[in-house]
Write a protein that holds these residues in place. Structure first.
Motif, mmCIF file in Angstrom:
data_model
loop_
_atom_site.group_PDB
_atom_site.id
_atom_site.type_symbol
_atom_site.label_atom_id
_atom_site.label_comp_id
_atom_site.label_asym_id
_atom_site.label_seq_id
_atom_site.Cartn_x
_atom_site.Cartn_y
_atom_site.Cartn_z
ATOM 1 N N GLU A 185 0.833 -1.206 0.000
ATOM 2 C CA GLU A 185 0.000 0.000 0.000
ATOM 3 C C GLU A 185 0.870 1.258 0.000
ATOM 4 N N ARG A 186 1.956 1.236 0.788
ATOM 5 C CA ARG A 186 2.859 2.392 0.817
ATOM 6 C C ARG A 186 3.487 2.614 -0.561
ATOM 7 N N LEU A 187 3.910 1.536 -1.192
ATOM 8 C CA LEU A 187 4.491 1.645 -2.526
ATOM 9 C C LEU A 187 3.477 2.221 -3.522
ATOM 10 N N ALA A 188 2.243 1.722 -3.463
ATOM 11 C CA ALA A 188 1.212 2.161 -4.411
ATOM 12 C C ALA A 188 0.866 3.637 -4.198
ATOM 13 N N ASN A 189 0.701 4.029 -2.947
ATOM 14 C CA ASN A 189 0.333 5.419 -2.668
ATOM 15 C C ASN A 189 1.456 6.387 -3.040
ATOM 16 N N GLU A 190 2.694 5.996 -2.746
ATOM 17 C CA GLU A 190 3.829 6.851 -3.094
ATOM 18 C C GLU A 190 3.959 6.983 -4.608
ATOM 19 N N ALA A 191 3.795 5.855 -5.330
ATOM 20 C CA ALA A 191 3.889 5.901 -6.794
ATOM 21 C C ALA A 191 2.783 6.776 -7.369
ATOM 22 N N LYS A 192 1.581 6.669 -6.812
ATOM 23 C CA LYS A 192 0.460 7.485 -7.299
ATOM 24 C C LYS A 192 0.728 8.962 -7.083
ATOM 25 N N GLN A 193 1.246 9.298 -5.893
ATOM 26 C CA GLN A 193 1.524 10.706 -5.584
ATOM 27 C C GLN A 193 2.612 11.257 -6.505
ATOM 28 N N ARG A 194 3.668 10.476 -6.738
ATOM 29 C CA ARG A 194 4.750 10.936 -7.612
ATOM 30 C C ARG A 194 4.233 11.139 -9.044
ATOM 31 N N ALA A 195 3.377 10.226 -9.484
ATOM 32 C CA ALA A 195 2.840 10.324 -10.848
ATOM 33 C C ALA A 195 1.998 11.587 -10.999
ATOM 34 N N GLN A 196 1.171 11.874 -10.004
ATOM 35 C CA GLN A 196 0.332 13.073 -10.065
ATOM 36 C C GLN A 196 1.173 14.342 -10.037
ATOM 37 N N GLU A 197 2.265 14.322 -9.275
ATOM 38 C CA GLU A 197 3.161 15.479 -9.230
ATOM 39 C C GLU A 197 3.811 15.729 -10.587
ATOM 40 N N ARG A 198 4.028 14.654 -11.333
ATOM 41 C CA ARG A 198 4.665 14.784 -12.640
ATOM 42 C C ARG A 198 3.646 14.998 -13.759
ATOM 43 N N GLY A 199 2.365 15.012 -13.400
ATOM 44 C CA GLY A 199 1.337 15.371 -14.359
ATOM 45 C C GLY A 199 0.870 14.260 -15.272
ATOM 46 N N TYR A 200 1.021 12.987 -14.873
ATOM 47 C CA TYR A 200 0.451 11.919 -15.690
ATOM 48 C C TYR A 200 -0.336 10.956 -14.818
ATOM 49 N N GLY A 201 -1.115 10.101 -15.477
ATOM 50 C CA GLY A 201 -2.066 9.240 -14.783
ATOM 51 C C GLY A 201 -1.422 8.393 -13.705
ATOM 52 N N GLY A 202 -2.065 8.352 -12.552
ATOM 53 C CA GLY A 202 -1.545 7.544 -11.453
ATOM 54 C C GLY A 202 -2.589 6.603 -10.924
ATOM 55 N N ASP A 203 -3.334 5.977 -11.812
ATOM 56 C CA ASP A 203 -4.450 5.139 -11.368
ATOM 57 C C ASP A 203 -4.341 3.692 -11.848
ATOM 58 N N GLN A 204 -3.136 3.255 -12.232
ATOM 59 C CA GLN A 204 -3.009 1.889 -12.742
ATOM 60 C C GLN A 204 -1.774 1.206 -12.144
ATOM 61 N N PHE A 205 -1.623 1.286 -10.818
ATOM 62 C CA PHE A 205 -0.469 0.679 -10.158
ATOM 63 C C PHE A 205 -0.874 -0.596 -9.428
#
Length: 571
Positions: free
Chosen positions: A212-232
Motif C-alpha cells: 500500500e505504501r508503494l502504491a500510494n507513493e507511486a500514485k503521488q509521484r505520478a500526479q506530481e509529474r502530471g500523468y495518470g496515477g491510477d493503474q499501479f
C-alpha cells in the motif's frame, strides 16, 4: 536449524478507480505440502496494453491459465519443463483466440516465479517487472522487451503476440529473508531504488501495508509529474523459511520412476493386476489391468522395457498423459488418475468395452451408408476436439478407433500426438517416423515436409474413405513415397465406383481432403465434417417438404384451372 518445508508470506495492493477495469492481474498460490514438494509455489503478474479493449480479460486469463495448468503437469516433470510447456500452450491458445475477435486481443506481458525447495525459477515475457531485495541490495531480475512506436512503448515479446514465443528463464538460489517484488511498467518514472527499499523496510512485517505504501507513493509521484496515477499494482513475496538441503529431486525430467518390467497376465504392479496384454510394440506396452482395491478394470500404458533413457519416444511418453488430460470430449479416451502413488513410469486410461473400427467393419459388411457416416462424423468430432487444444493426433487409422457396445466412437493411442509449441522446435514427423507410418499417413510425413492440422485431416479422410468403400484412395500408399516426384503417382480412385451410395458431393469432399498437396485440402476441418453430414439425410429431409409443397400448389392450380373452365362452359 533445518526446516522441513518452504514457507512464505506475501502481500498485494492495487491502485485503480474501478478494479473491474484494471488491466493488470496478479496472484500467489502455495499448495499443500505433497504438491508443494513436487511442484513448488507460484507468484504471477501480468499486464496488458492500455489501449486493449480486452486488457482485463487478457490479464486475468493468463494468470489463471498458468496457475491452473502448471499445477496439473506431471509430478515427474522438472520446473522448467512444466512451466515452459504450459506457457507455450497458453501462448498458442491466446494467439488463436485473438484471431477470432474484432477488437482487442489476448496479448499480455507476464512474469512468473516458481519457488521450489531452495530455488526460484523466473519465467518472463514482455515488460512486467520483478525485483529482488536481499539485505540492502535491490536488483531488477527481468529484462524489458519493448519497442517505441510514435511515442508509445509496446511489448516486443509477450504472451499471445505471435504463434511462438521466446521465454526468458532465470534460475535463482534463494536465501531466507529474500523479498521478491512484482509490479508493472506503469510504475516507471515514479520510484527510485532507494524509495523501494525505504518503503518496504519501513515495516517489513506487514507486506500488505508495504505494498500500500508503494502504491500510494507511486500514485503521488505520478500526479506530481502530471500523468495518470491510477493503474499501479504491487505484489511482495518473502521467503520466511527454506527446507533443508536434500539430494532428493523427484521433479527431474524422468523422475526416479523406473520403466516397468515385462508383465504377463497375473502380474501385479502398484496394486494393479494384469488381466490381458493388449499390445506389445518396440516403443510401448499396453495392458488391461484390474485395480485390486476397487475391482475396476482400466488400461495401463507403459514404455517398452528395452527403451534407453535417451530415447526420443520416452521423452515424449512423459507428455502423453498431460496432453490427453487437456481434452474433454466423449469421443476421446479419458485418462484415469491412479488410486495410489506410482512407483513405475506409466499412465492409466479408461477401459472401453468394444472393438476396433477394423473389427467392426469386418463384422458389419452390410452396414449402410448412413451407419458408416455416423461413425465418420463421431470420429471427426474427436479429431476436432484435439485440434481445439492445438494437438495433432498423427496416427488416425482404423486400429486406433474403438466402437463401444452402444456404437459410440472413442479415439485412442496417443503414441505420436504432438502439441504445437509444447514439443519445442522438433519436427513432429520425426516422432511419427520412429513410431511408424501406416497406409493412412499423409504424404508430407514420408517426404519430410512440414505438417499441421491438414495432415490429420488427410488421415481422417483416408480412414473414412476406407470405412465407406473398403479400399484405399490411392494405389500407391503415401507412406511409401520416396521423393516429391512420386506424388504424381497418386491418382485418386473415385469412391463411387466402390460404393454407388456415395453422392458426387461426398466423393468430391473426400477427394479434396485427400489431396496429396497439403495446401489444397480443406482450410478448416469443420468444412470436411460438414460435407460428411450432408449425405446423412439433411438434403433429402429439406427437399422433401419442398416437394410436398410443390405438389400441393400444383394441385391447387389444377383445381382453379378446372373451375375456370367450368365457369366458361356454364355461361
Amino acid at each position: 536449524m533445518a526446516h522441513a518445508q518452504l514457507l512464505i508470506s506475501y502481500g498485494q495492493a492495487f491502485v485503480a478507480p474501478d478494479r473491474r477495469l484494471h488491466r493488470s492481474s496478479m496472484s500467489v498460490r502455495f499448495p499443500e505440502p505433497p504438491l508443494l514438494k513436487a511442484k513448488g509455489g507460484c507468484a504471477v503478474i501480468s499486464d496488458s496494453l492500455s489501449r486493449n479493449t480486452l486488457a482485463k480479460q487478457a490479464g486475468d486469463l493468463s494468470v489463471r491459465g498458468f496457475l491452473a495448468d502448471y499445477f496439473s503437469t506431471p509430478d515427474h516433470w522438472d520446473v522448467k519443463t512444466s512451466a515452459t510447456r504450459v506457457l507455450r500452450a497458453l501462448n498458442s491458445w491466446c494467439y488463436g483466440q485473438s484471431q477470432h475477435v474484432q477488437t482487442g486481443s489476448f496479448v499480455s506481458s507476464l512474469s512468473a516465479v516458481v519457488f521450489r525447495e531452495r530455488d526460484a525459477h523466473l519465467f518472463h515475457m514482455g515488460d512486467t517487472l520483478v525485483f529482488r531485495l536481499r539485505g540492502a541490495e535491490f536488483e531488477q531480475l527481468t529484462r524489458d522487451h519493448v519497442t517505441d512506436l510514435g511515442g508509445y512503448r509496446y511489448p516486443s515479446r509477450a504472451l499471445g503476440m505471435d504463434g511462438s514465443v521466446d521465454i526468458d528463464y532465470t534460475h535463482l538460489p534463494m536465501k531466507q529473508g529474500d523479498l521478491f517484488l512484482f509490479t508493472t511498467q506503469a510504475v516507471g518514472g515514479t520510484l527510485l531504488p532507494s524509495d523501494y527499499v525505504r518503503l518496504i523496510r519501513e515495516d517489513a512485517s506487514d507486506l500488505d501495508a508495504a505494498c500500500e505504501r508503494l502504491a500510494n507513493e507511486a500514485k503521488q509521484r505520478a500526479q506530481e509529474r502530471g500523468y495518470g496515477g491510477d493503474q499501479f499494482c504491487f505484489q511482495l513475496v518473502r521467503i520466511d523459511e527454506l527446507p533443508e538441503e536434500s539430494s532428493d529431486h523427484p521433479g527431474q525430467l524422468y523422475g526416479e520412476l523406473p520403466i516397468p518390467p515385462e508383465l504377463a497376465p497375473g502380474s501385479r504392479l502398484d496394486g494393479l493386476e494384469v488381466v490381458a496384454v493388449l499390445s506389445r510394440t518396440a516403443q510401448s506396452r499396453v495392458y488391461r489391468v484390474r485395480d485390486v482395491y476397487t475391482d475396476r478394470e482400466i488400461v495401463m500404458k507403459a514404455p517398452s522395457p528395452e527403451l534407453s533413457l535417451r530415447n526420443a519416444y520416452l521423452e515424449h511418453f512423459l507428455l502423453q498423459q498431460w496432453v490427453v488430460e487437456r481434452v474433454n470430449s466423449p469421443f476421446v479416451v479419458k485418462v484415469v488418475e491412479p488410486s495410489r502413488p506410482r512407483r513405475y513410469l506409466y499412465y492409466l486410461m479408461q477401459h472401453v468395452e468394444g472393438e476396433t473400427l477394423r473389427q467392426w467393419a469386418e463384422r458389419h459388411p452390410q452396414a449402410n451408408l448412413s451407419q458408416r457416416l455416423d461413425i465418420a462424423n463421431q470420429l471427426g468430432k474427436a479429431v476436432q476436439a484435439l485440434h481445439h487444444r492445438d494437438i495433432l493426433h498423427q496416427q488416425i487409422n482404423p486400429d486406433n478407433v474403438l466402437i463401444d457396445l452402444h456404437g459410440k466412437v472413442v479415439l485412442t493411442d496417443f503414441s505420436a500426438c504432438h502439441m504445437r509449441e509444447v514439443d519445442g522446435h522438433r519436427h513432429s514427423g520425426e516422432l511419427l517416423r520412429q513410431v511408424g507410418f501406416n497406409e493412412h499417413t499423409a504424404p508430407e510425413y514420408a517426404l519430410g515436409d512440414s505438417v499441421g492440422r491438414r495432415s490429420d485431416q488427410y488421415s481422417l479422410a483416408s480412414t473414412v474413405y476406407w470405412l465407406l468403400t473398403g479400399a484405399l484412395p490411392y494405389t500407391l500408399t503415401p507412406n511409401r513415397l520416396r521423393s516429391h516426384t512420386d506424388l504424381e503417382g497418386l491418382t485418386y480412385r473415385n469412391a463411387r465406383t466402390s460404393n454407388p451410395e456415395i453422392t458426387p458431393d461426398l466423393d468430391e469432399a473426400l477427394r479434396r481432403a485427400l489431396d496429396p498437396q497439403r495446401a489444397l485440402r480443406f482450410r478448416r476441418l469443420s468444412e470436411f465434417i460438414y460435407a460428411l453430414r450432408l449425405p446423412l439425410g439433411r438434403r433429402t429431409v429439406s427437399e422433401k417438404p419442398r416437394q410436398e409443397s410443390r405438389h400441393f400448389w400444383q394441385g391447387v392450380a389444377g383445381i382453379l384451372l378446372l373451375l375456370l373452365v367450368l365457369s366458361w362452359l356454364l355461361r
